[in-house]
Design an enzyme around this catalytic site. Structure first.
Site, short mmCIF file in Angstrom:
data_model
loop_
_atom_site.label_atom_id
_atom_site.label_comp_id
_atom_site.label_asym_id
_atom_site.label_seq_id
_atom_site.Cartn_x
_atom_site.Cartn_y
_atom_site.Cartn_z
N GLU A 282 52.83 22.53 -3.75
CA GLU A 282 52.37 21.78 -4.92
C GLU A 282 50.99 21.18 -4.67
OE1 GLU A 282 54.05 18.23 -7.86
OE2 GLU A 282 54.72 18.31 -5.79
N LYS B 133 54.75 21.48 -14.92
CA LYS B 133 55.87 20.71 -14.36
C LYS B 133 56.65 19.98 -15.45
CE LYS B 133 56.41 17.29 -10.60
NZ LYS B 133 55.64 16.62 -9.53
N CYS C 24 58.49 20.78 -7.87
CA CYS C 24 58.83 19.53 -7.16
C CYS C 24 60.01 18.77 -7.76
CB CYS C 24 57.58 18.64 -7.09
SG CYS C 24 57.75 17.34 -5.84
#
Length: 418
Positions: free
Chosen positions: A147, A222, A259
């Site tokens: 990330e 995300k 994540c």
């Protein structure tokens, strides 16, 4: 009966030695928990512990892959961990094996966070060059980076100057990786801080999917943004707007659960419903916050959704110029804590690889037979036995302002005694 006297000096010495050894991010002086156990348990004990911790693939421990000497030379010459394993599937009569070689890269930053931003970014590029070359030399088909790989993970600071690292989807980092994609016929997943120049220069936490011909296949933003501890990411970007896309590549259908999305089971589910065969989870997380959860969540997702998962975490401790606090009562500090690496692959049959180093850069390679995904679906029938209509109805009700939880109370629970 008298208790035997404790050798407190020896015990204190062991504690001090363990603390000293762990200060560099290692596990009491070992690269990983796997290494610690293998070096300290008798072989038959280690084999049994390994069976429980890592599972079995087709009834056996994972086999290692022999890599070319050129990849090994790059690993030793540039001091990064290099490991390779193989997930097998049963031989089928009507389908040929669908073996894909996938790779994960974990790394620390290359320069102090006080260095010029351009120097920091270019130094990371140069640091990754030999690791990507090793992946190419080893024949990796799909490679995923960590990330926000082009920068320090500065989102703890809430300082807006770090926004300068943001770039368009077709920016410098993409152009850098496109050359490798073309050179090695490799699909590359590049998680960056994106600047959307067509929509008010808004920032997003984005994964760019680069095809094996060097083309941009697409992107995913995300879905879930943390607001926990020092992870103050909503200061920079908000929840993504790209849904749960699955990218059909020359090497299979892949997706990216960035994540914090790994903490949300329905996020994993959605990628599976859209047909993902491999889901990558590029992350940046620290030991104090999440390490006990790290080997569990992705493995659970692989099992529940019958696909492979590649989990990537950066390594090292990144110290920032100005101390910060996060509203949690802790004293001001200048770093997140230790990013503990430990990247690994998980398979739908509950097997998983040992992790990469907890404190060194690394490249993890795995051969995965995508036929295993359907074989496990046929075996366990999770899709067939799921009750999506019940879940959908509950979720629809939950979203209404007048939602009432379905709780049935014991009628005697609140009855007053005579």
């Amino acid at each position: 009966m008298e208790k035997p006297a404790q050798n407190t000096d020896a015990q204190n010495g062991q504690v001090q030695e363990a603390t000293k050894a762990s200060s560099d991010g290692s596990v009491c002086g070992y690269d990983s928990l796997h290494h610690l156990l293998s070096e300290n348990l008798k072989p038959h004990l280690f084999q049994e512990v390994n069976r429980i911790l890592l599972g079995l693939n087709r009834g056996k421990a994972l086999e290692t892959i022999s890599l070319p000497e050129s990849a090994k030379a790059l690993s030793s010459g540039h001091n990064f961990d290099l490991q390779a394993f193989c997930f097998l599937a049963d031989k089928e009569l009507l389908r040929e094996p669908r073996i894909v070689r996938v790779g994960l890269i974990q790394n620390s930053i290359a320069l102090p966070t006080t260095a010029h931003f351009l120097d920091q970014k270019r130094a990371i590029f140069e640091k990754l060059r030999p690791i990507i070359d090793a992946a190419g030399a080893a024949g990796v088909n799909v490679l995923c980076l960590q990330e926000a790989w082009t920068m320090p993970f500065a989102f703890c600071t809430r300082e807006k100057r770090w926004c300068e690292f943001a770039e368009p989807v077709d920016g410098e980092s993409t152009r850098f990786l496109q050359d490798f994609a073309r050179m090695y016929n490799m699909v590359i997943i590049s998680p960056i801080l994106e600047r959307d120049v067509n929509h008010g220069e808004t920032l997003w936490n984005t994964a760019v999917i680069i095809g094996n011909n060097g083309n941009i296949i697409g992107k995913h933003r995300k879905n879930h943004i943390p607001r926990v501890g020092d992870f103050n990411e909503s200061t920079y970007y908000m929840e993504g707007n790209t849904g749960h896309p699955v990218f059909e590549t020359a090497y299979g259908k892949i997706a990216v659960n960035i994540c914090y999305g790994r903490h949300h089971p329905l996020n994993w589910l959605a990628f599976g419903l859209n047909g993902a065969e491999i889901v990558f989870n590029p992350s940046a997380t620290v030991g104090e916050l999440s390490e006990p959860m790290w080997p569990i969540e992705a493995r659970n997702a692989a099992i529940a959704n019958s696909y492979f998962v590649g989990s990537i975490n950066r390594v090292g401790t990144e110290v920032f110029p100005n101390p910060f606090t996060s509203g949690d009562g802790k004293p001001e500090h200048a770093d997140f804590g230790h990013f503990y690496g430990s990247s690994h692959f998980s398979a739908p049959d509950a097997s998983c690889t040992p992790s990469l180093s907890r404190h060194r850069d690394g490249l993890l390679i795995s051969d995965v037979d995508l036929n295993l995904c359907r074989q496990i679906k046929d075996k366990w029938g999770f899709r067939m036995t799921a009750r999506y209509e019940l879940y959908a109805d509950l979720l629809a009700q939950y979203l209404k302002p007048d939602f009432e939880p379905q709780v049935i109370s014991d009628p005697l629970l609140h009855k007053k005694s005579p």
